[in-house]
Motif scaffolding. Sequence first.
Motif, PDB file in Angstrom:
ATOM      1  N   SER A   1       0.853  -1.193   0.000  1.00  0.00           N
ATOM      2  CA  SER A   1       0.000   0.000   0.000  1.00  0.00           C
ATOM      3  C   SER A   1       0.884   1.237   0.000  1.00  0.00           C
ATOM      4  CB  SER A   1      -0.883   0.042   1.262  1.00  0.00           C
ATOM      5  OG  SER A   1      -1.737  -1.080   1.319  1.00  0.00           O
ATOM      6  N   VAL A   2       0.667   2.096  -0.961  1.00  0.00           N
ATOM      7  CA  VAL A   2       1.354   3.386  -0.958  1.00  0.00           C
ATOM      8  C   VAL A   2       0.274   4.455  -0.818  1.00  0.00           C
ATOM      9  CG1 VAL A   2       2.918   4.936  -2.177  1.00  0.00           C
ATOM     10  CG2 VAL A   2       3.130   2.464  -2.499  1.00  0.00           C
ATOM     11  N   ILE A   3       0.330   5.188   0.285  1.00  0.00           N
ATOM     12  CA  ILE A   3      -0.669   6.223   0.553  1.00  0.00           C
ATOM     13  C   ILE A   3       0.086   7.525   0.797  1.00  0.00           C
ATOM     14  CG2 ILE A   3      -2.656   6.899   1.963  1.00  0.00           C
ATOM     15  CD1 ILE A   3      -3.189   4.012   2.609  1.00  0.00           C
ATOM     16  N   LYS A   4      -0.336   8.585   0.120  1.00  0.00           N
ATOM     17  CA  LYS A   4       0.427   9.836   0.198  1.00  0.00           C
ATOM     18  C   LYS A   4      -0.496  11.033   0.365  1.00  0.00           C
ATOM     19  CE  LYS A   4       0.585  12.345  -2.827  1.00  0.00           C
ATOM     20  NZ  LYS A   4      -0.360  13.419  -3.333  1.00  0.00           N
ATOM     21  N   ALA A   5       0.060  12.080   0.959  1.00  0.00           N
ATOM     22  CA  ALA A   5      -0.683  13.329   1.086  1.00  0.00           C
ATOM     23  C   ALA A   5       0.293  14.486   1.279  1.00  0.00           C
ATOM     24  CB  ALA A   5      -1.652  13.264   2.263  1.00  0.00           C
TER      25      ALA A   5
ATOM     26  N   GLU B   1      -6.998   9.525  -7.653  1.00  0.00           N
ATOM     27  CA  GLU B   1      -7.802  10.529  -6.962  1.00  0.00           C
ATOM     28  C   GLU B   1      -7.568  11.903  -7.587  1.00  0.00           C
ATOM     29  OE1 GLU B   1      -6.049   8.095  -5.388  1.00  0.00           O
ATOM     30  OE2 GLU B   1      -7.866   7.051  -4.770  1.00  0.00           O
ATOM     31  N   ARG B   2      -8.642  12.629  -7.931  1.00  0.00           N
ATOM     32  CA  ARG B   2      -8.509  13.986  -8.460  1.00  0.00           C
ATOM     33  C   ARG B   2      -9.039  14.974  -7.434  1.00  0.00           C
ATOM     34  NH1 ARG B   2      -7.688  15.682 -14.368  1.00  0.00           N
ATOM     35  NH2 ARG B   2      -6.835  17.259 -13.019  1.00  0.00           N
TER      36      ARG B   2
ATOM     37  N   GLN C   1     -11.044  11.218   0.072  1.00  0.00           N
ATOM     38  CA  GLN C   1     -10.877  12.139   1.211  1.00  0.00           C
ATOM     39  C   GLN C   1      -9.703  13.089   1.016  1.00  0.00           C
ATOM     40  OE1 GLN C   1     -12.304  10.332   4.871  1.00  0.00           O
ATOM     41  NE2 GLN C   1     -13.819  10.509   3.255  1.00  0.00           N
ATOM     42  N   GLY C   2      -8.968  12.904  -0.096  1.00  0.00           N
ATOM     43  CA  GLY C   2      -7.836  13.779  -0.381  1.00  0.00           C
ATOM     44  C   GLY C   2      -6.514  13.068  -0.646  1.00  0.00           C
TER      45      GLY C   2
END
Length: 364
Positions: A6-10, A219-220, A108-109
């Motif tokens: 899982s790669v999750i970024k913000a 995600e946009r 959610q972003g």
Amino acid sequence: QKITLSVIKADIGGFVGHSAMHPALMDCANEKLAAAKSGGLLVDYHVSACGDDLQLIMTHRHGVDHEPIHRLAWDTFEAGTAVAKELHLYGAGQDLLADAFSGNVRGQGPGVAEMEFVERKSDPVLIFMADKTSAGAWNLPLYKMFADPFNTAGLVIAPTLHQGFRFEVHDIYEHKKISFDCPEELYDMLMFIGSPGKYTIKYVYSRADGTIAAASSTERLSLIAGKYVGKDDPVMIVRAQQNFPAVGEVLDPFRYPWIIEGWMRGSHYGPLMPVSVKQATPTRFDGPPRVACLGFQLADGKLVGPRDMFDDPSYDEARRDANRIADVLRMHGPFEPHRLPLDDMEYTTMPQIMKKLEGRWAKV
Ligand code: 13P
Ligand code: 13P
Ligand code: MG
Ligand code: MG
Ligand code: MG
Ligand code: MG
């Protein structure tokens, strides 16, 4: 036993402006993920950054869309946002568009690329991370990797690659998907993926054995928020070797700095420059847009690595070309095709300007 990557970024705050990551945010994330690893939720993790985007690279045994994993990412971003606020970093909490976590970070972003698979005896994986661009920037490189024999010799030479790949393409406005079997359906597929602002490649599968080869984040942010709130800055996972392209075939599409959207205020086209993680700090006109790549060997879920894949002189010419293209585009200032077309400007202040001038238009 399957492993999930899982790669999750913000973007939870930039240092300075939107150019890079403050080490305190990395420390905070490392602390959170270390606790999750010793608690048994994660098998392993690596924290990285591309420009002002914090990257959580995680392995675990729980499959994709697993709530505790998504919650861990969300909580980590919230903890980091608190640190970013203390330091008055720029745009603290920028990508956290929801007030509270609601089961999954999708919509959610944050950006998410996840895949679950049976680990091979030796399983090289490549994590691509971009800054100052949007979901869809991976379309052209994914096409080159998995469908273009001028890029990937294995499509001709290797019997398993010779059977081709299946591409899952998403219409991100209509929330629907379609799969194309390549090479037979190449021309149909290109009609869609050539417009990466609307159609994005979400997954790629080997047709030799159905295994997953690539996953990207789609995600946009502007569609979630309804206005411009920063760029998507997408991530992508690609598996290499054996039934997949070789590591060098996966990297070669980035030799040419493809022109993609997302530079300055998310409102300009610019060349995608392949760089080391250290150089993934977009400064000139907040750019040019960057792509960095971390390579790992999986070992029973452990992330052996990373290797900083574009930290190599063979990408010097790509960087030079990117700077040249950047000069040409910058010459255009506020004119297209440097600035995005009108449709995309609607997510900026353009509607306000239109409204202000509403009564001033005369018939001709
Ligand atoms: P090695 O002999 O270095 O493993 O190379 C194999 C290969 O085909 C790389 O593209
Ligand atoms: P980020 O999405 O990386 O914050 O980019 C913001 C921007 O538009 C900088 O010009
Ligand atoms: Mg930012
Ligand atoms: Mg960013
Ligand atoms: Mg962004
Ligand atoms: Mg060898």
